[in-house]
Design a protein around this motif. Structure first.
Motif, PDB file in Angstrom:
ATOM      1  N   THR A 230      -7.001   2.082   1.958  1.00 41.27           N
ATOM      2  CA  THR A 230      -6.655   2.817   0.746  1.00 41.27           C
ATOM      3  C   THR A 230      -6.770   1.899  -0.468  1.00 41.27           C
ATOM      4  O   THR A 230      -6.429   0.721  -0.403  1.00 41.27           O
ATOM      5  N   LEU A 231      -7.238   2.453  -1.576  1.00 41.24           N
ATOM      6  CA  LEU A 231      -7.281   1.741  -2.854  1.00 41.24           C
ATOM      7  C   LEU A 231      -6.230   2.338  -3.766  1.00 41.24           C
ATOM      8  O   LEU A 231      -6.148   3.562  -3.903  1.00 41.24           O
ATOM      9  N   TRP A 232      -5.403   1.489  -4.397  1.00 36.61           N
ATOM     10  CA  TRP A 232      -4.405   2.024  -5.313  1.00 36.61           C
ATOM     11  C   TRP A 232      -4.473   1.299  -6.655  1.00 36.61           C
ATOM     12  O   TRP A 232      -4.685   0.102  -6.729  1.00 36.61           O
TER      13      TRP A 232
ATOM     14  N   GLY B 160     -14.970   7.618 -14.946  1.00 32.84           N
ATOM     15  CA  GLY B 160     -13.607   8.036 -15.216  1.00 32.84           C
ATOM     16  C   GLY B 160     -12.565   6.968 -14.979  1.00 32.84           C
ATOM     17  O   GLY B 160     -11.391   7.177 -15.291  1.00 32.84           O
ATOM     18  N   ALA B 161     -12.965   5.814 -14.427  1.00 26.62           N
ATOM     19  CA  ALA B 161     -11.993   4.736 -14.199  1.00 26.62           C
ATOM     20  C   ALA B 161     -12.636   3.381 -14.428  1.00 26.62           C
ATOM     21  O   ALA B 161     -12.155   2.378 -13.914  1.00 26.62           O
ATOM     22  N   HIS B 162     -13.730   3.354 -15.193  1.00 29.17           N
ATOM     23  CA  HIS B 162     -14.458   2.098 -15.407  1.00 29.17           C
ATOM     24  C   HIS B 162     -13.531   1.042 -16.005  1.00 29.17           C
ATOM     25  O   HIS B 162     -12.872   1.280 -17.011  1.00 29.17           O
ATOM     26  N   GLY B 163     -13.484  -0.120 -15.368  1.00 31.90           N
ATOM     27  CA  GLY B 163     -12.657  -1.209 -15.846  1.00 31.90           C
ATOM     28  C   GLY B 163     -11.231  -1.203 -15.323  1.00 31.90           C
ATOM     29  O   GLY B 163     -10.472  -2.131 -15.609  1.00 31.90           O
ATOM     30  N   ALA B 164     -10.860  -0.174 -14.579  1.00 24.31           N
ATOM     31  CA  ALA B 164      -9.517  -0.146 -13.988  1.00 24.31           C
ATOM     32  C   ALA B 164      -9.485  -1.032 -12.747  1.00 24.31           C
ATOM     33  O   ALA B 164     -10.508  -1.277 -12.110  1.00 24.31           O
ATOM     34  N   ARG B 165      -8.304  -1.515 -12.407  1.00 22.70           N
ATOM     35  CA  ARG B 165      -8.137  -2.386 -11.236  1.00 22.70           C
ATOM     36  C   ARG B 165      -7.457  -1.619 -10.109  1.00 22.70           C
ATOM     37  O   ARG B 165      -6.473  -0.904 -10.313  1.00 22.70           O
ATOM     38  N   PHE B 166      -7.995  -1.787  -8.900  1.00 24.92           N
ATOM     39  CA  PHE B 166      -7.432  -1.169  -7.706  1.00 24.92           C
ATOM     40  C   PHE B 166      -7.223  -2.243  -6.648  1.00 24.92           C
ATOM     41  O   PHE B 166      -8.102  -3.064  -6.393  1.00 24.92           O
ATOM     42  N   CYS B 167      -6.049  -2.233  -6.021  1.00 25.35           N
ATOM     43  CA  CYS B 167      -5.796  -3.073  -4.853  1.00 25.35           C
ATOM     44  C   CYS B 167      -6.356  -2.378  -3.622  1.00 25.35           C
ATOM     45  O   CYS B 167      -6.368  -1.149  -3.538  1.00 25.35           O
ATOM     46  N   ALA B 168      -6.815  -3.173  -2.659  1.00 25.61           N
ATOM     47  CA  ALA B 168      -7.391  -2.633  -1.429  1.00 25.61           C
ATOM     48  C   ALA B 168      -6.515  -3.002  -0.248  1.00 25.61           C
ATOM     49  O   ALA B 168      -6.232  -4.183  -0.021  1.00 25.61           O
TER      50      ALA B 168
ATOM     51  N   CYS C  28       0.839  -1.196   0.000  1.00 27.35           N
ATOM     52  CA  CYS C  28       0.000   0.000   0.000  1.00 27.35           C
ATOM     53  C   CYS C  28       0.877   1.250   0.000  1.00 27.35           C
ATOM     54  O   CYS C  28       1.813   1.345   0.793  1.00 27.35           O
ATOM     55  N   PRO C  29       0.584   2.225  -0.858  1.00 24.57           N
ATOM     56  CA  PRO C  29       1.401   3.442  -0.906  1.00 24.57           C
ATOM     57  C   PRO C  29       1.215   4.352   0.290  1.00 24.57           C
ATOM     58  O   PRO C  29       1.966   5.308   0.463  1.00 24.57           O
ATOM     59  N   VAL C  30       0.261   4.040   1.151  1.00 25.81           N
ATOM     60  CA  VAL C  30       0.024   4.850   2.351  1.00 25.81           C
ATOM     61  C   VAL C  30       0.699   4.255   3.575  1.00 25.81           C
ATOM     62  O   VAL C  30       1.394   4.951   4.310  1.00 25.81           O
ATOM     63  N   CYS C  31       0.492   2.942   3.805  1.00 27.30           N
ATOM     64  CA  CYS C  31       1.022   2.329   5.036  1.00 27.30           C
ATOM     65  C   CYS C  31       1.920   1.135   4.780  1.00 27.30           C
ATOM     66  O   CYS C  31       2.445   0.536   5.732  1.00 27.30           O
ATOM     67  N   GLY C  32       2.096   0.757   3.522  1.00 30.04           N
ATOM     68  CA  GLY C  32       2.969  -0.367   3.209  1.00 30.04           C
ATOM     69  C   GLY C  32       2.326  -1.726   3.392  1.00 30.04           C
ATOM     70  O   GLY C  32       2.989  -2.751   3.229  1.00 30.04           O
TER      71      GLY C  32
END
Length: 305
Positions: A219-221, A205-213, A188-192
């Motif tokens: 945080t979602l990145w 604006g981000a339809h179909g993009a993948r985010f890790c949770a 995670c880019p916030v807490c590792g």
């Protein structure tokens, strides 16, 4: 007929409607846990893990309800955050967790959790946690932060993990998303912290993009699809799902590292929650494990599986 897992076709379509979806979406703790409680209760209605899911829903309600009046969490100093940005490090340091706000959060959560319906084992664990001295509680906090919860001590750590999730979500919400940078695969880019799962989103604006949770701060990145969220490999990526299921939760497997992380198709079902639906698809974990892959994500409510 016993459930089986079947290979799932890789979906190469709709990698993202825009060329640059946002890198991160920071959590909103005033809504995050209320929504999670709603999802857990909905899942519990027809699920074989109904009692446990209802307990987690009540605990999420506690996470939501105790926020009013909590002391503001202390962010790292500006120069510390700037140095983290410059060196590609997360601004929140898990090794410096001790703060009055954190232990106030834990105290308040323990008190509020006393009133919720819970399994006998969870009630006994809460009683033990109430009697635990500060050093013992500190050790449990560290266990959660290093993702090293013993299966036979899961019950006590569930409450500690819930307090940590709330505390770190409140910290993350205070950050400036524009200052965050990638810190490495599976972090995670916030807490590792490691991901609990990843999601294909349907946001405007981000339809179909993948985010890790993030399993800790929520945080979602943004992360490239058809790429291992743990080791970054693009080779030997496969998808497994429970035969006859809705096709909204799959296991993304990686032959390079031998691990898997679940991927949730939230664009097909907006109600999916990265933590709640990870717990509710425990059956997928058990079946994928039989195929020789190791679970690479972390969920403090699923330790031991």
């Amino acid at each position: 007929m016993p459930r089986q897992i079947v290979p799932s076709d890789i979906d190469p379509t709709a990698i993202g409607e825009v060329s640059a979806p946002p890198f991160v979406r920071l959590p909103d703790p005033t809504r995050l846990f209320a929504r999670r409680a709603q999802r857990l209760n909905a899942l519990a209605e027809t699920h074989e893990l109904g009692p446990y899911l209802r307990f987690l829903a009540a605990l999420a309600d506690v996470q939501h309800g105790i926020q009013d009046g909590l002391s503001d969490p202390d962010l790292p100093e500006t120069e510390v955050r700037e140095r983290a940005h410059a060196f590609g490090m997360p601004p929140l340091d898990r090794d410096r967790f001790a703060s009055e706000a954190l232990f106030e959060t834990l105290d308040r959560l323990i008190l509020a959790a006393s009133a919720i319906e819970k399994p006998r084992a969870a009630a006994d664990a809460l009683d033990r946690l109430k009697l635990a001295a500060p050093p013992e509680r500190g050790a449990m906090v560290r266990n959660v932060l290093v993702d090293a919860i013993a299966a036979d001590a899961l019950a006590e750590h569930v409450y500690v993990a819930a307090a940590l999730q709330l505390h770190f979500a409140r910290l993350a919400a205070c950050l400036d998303a524009s200052t965050l940078v990638p810190v490495g695969d599976g972090a995670c880019p916030v807490c590792g912290g490691p991901p609990v799962s990843s999601m294909i989103v349907g946001w405007h604006g981000a339809h179909g993009a993948r985010f890790c949770a993030c399993s800790l701060c929520g945080t979602l990145w943004n992360y490239v699809r058809i790429k291992c969220t743990l080791c970054g490999s693009t080779k030997g990526i496969g998808y497994l799902e429970v035969e006859g299921g809705p096709g909204t939760v799959k296991a993304e497997t990686c032959d390079s590292c031998g691990c898997y992380v679940k991927i949730l198709h939230q664009h097909k079902d907006p109600a999916l929650d990265p933590v709640a639906d990870d717990v509710a698809t425990l059956g997928l974990d058990l079946l994928v494990r039989e195929s020789g892959y190791r679970r690479g994500s972390f969920n403090p409510f699923l330790v031991g599986y």
